[in-house]
Design an enzyme around this catalytic site. Structure first.
Site, PDB file in Angstrom:
ATOM      1  N   LYS A  96      71.801 -58.797   3.648  1.00 46.05           N
ATOM      2  CA  LYS A  96      70.892 -57.942   2.885  1.00 46.05           C
ATOM      3  C   LYS A  96      71.524 -56.575   2.592  1.00 46.05           C
ATOM      4  CE  LYS A  96      66.548 -60.054   4.445  1.00 46.05           C
ATOM      5  NZ  LYS A  96      66.997 -60.981   5.495  1.00 46.05           N
ATOM      6  N   ASP A  99      73.091 -50.711  -0.445  1.00 48.84           N
ATOM      7  CA  ASP A  99      73.656 -49.369  -0.535  1.00 48.84           C
ATOM      8  C   ASP A  99      74.456 -49.249  -1.827  1.00 48.84           C
ATOM      9  OD1 ASP A  99      74.491 -46.748   0.248  1.00 48.84           O
ATOM     10  OD2 ASP A  99      74.352 -47.385   2.349  1.00 48.84           O
TER      11      ASP A  99
END
Length: 260
Positions: A96, A99
């Site tokens: 997951k 950023d």
């Protein structure tokens, strides 16, 4: 949800896939008659390897969270890859990523996990925008890896819906050689080259104390028209994980066949 349209066999979907990993996955699903992904959320590497070997014949994908392992080491990855080859399933690290592109690029390729070196598939939130895909793609595309976008989640109160989900669909279309599909609760696109995987699948439809909402294999595939079910505790906490994996595999496969 999209208007229900007939699914096509996974063997035929290979031709619609632009990513080599997506092609391999469809081939494995067709050959093994399994659209079951096991979410092996265990914290001990020996136990995880034992589980993977035990139920490997029944699954097309093994989903890991290597950052929860208390004893992660490079030899574990070598053993895991050997089991994936032995039983013909792919490896999906549920990282997951979420950023900016430069950061996820480093998270994907480096650190102590070196995810891009062994995980056939990983996934990412689209909250950061397309840069998260671009950063991962610079590493993953050359290694013939695939990326799933988290378009929806199975947790109660999830914000992954509406505009966010629609933006995720558009991003997938912009990066067709790397993005292979979605983590989703329902079919989001008619494109047979994009694969939909649904987490939170279990016959016990009660919710867990931390906000997980469960759905059945039949509901996920027949009603919500997704492609692969992701089952965790329903298998690895069962008294007989192999028998339960076979039960889920059979239910998911037969449900998909009814969608032709």
């Amino acid at each position: 949800m999209l208007k229900k349209i007939a699914k096509i066999p996974f063997r035929d979907r290979i031709g619609y896939c632009l990513n080599p990993t997506a092609k391999r996955l469809c081939d494995i699903i067709s050959s093994k008659q399994s659209n079951l992904c096991l979410s092996a959320d265990l914290t001990n590497s020996t136990a995880l390897l034992k589980l993977a070997d035990h139920v490997g014949t029944e699954i097309c994908l093994l989903k890991t969270h290597v950052d929860i392992l208390s004893d992660f080491n490079a030899h574990f990855i070598i053993q895991l890859q050997a089991l994936a080859k032995k039983h013909a399933f792919l490896l999906f690290e549920d990282r997951k990523f979420a950023d900016i592109g430069n950061t996820v690029k480093q998270q994907y390729s480096g650190g102590i996990y070196h995810i891009a070196e062994w995980a056939d598939i990983s996934n990412a939130h689209t909250v950061p925008g397309p840069g998260v895909i671009q950063g991962l793609q610079t590493i993953g595309l050359q290694k013939q890896r695939g990326l799933l976008l988290l378009a929806q989640m199975s947790s109660i109160g999830s914000l992954a819906k509406g505009v966010y989900t629609q933006a995720s669909i558009h991003m997938a279309k912009d990066y067709p050689e790397f993005v292979i599909g979605f983590i989703a609760q329902q079919q989001l696109t008619k494109d047979p080259g994009l694969i939909h995987m649904t987490p939170g699948v279990q016959w016990d439809d009660s919710n867990d104390p931390l906000g997980q909402h469960y759905t059945s294999p039949e509901q996920a595939i027949m009603e919500n028209r997704t492609d692969i079910i992701i089952v965790g505790r329903g298998i690895y906490q069962a008294k007989d994980p192999l028998a339960e994996a076979r039960r889920y595999r059979k239910a998911a496969w037969e449900a998909y066949l009814t969608c032709y």
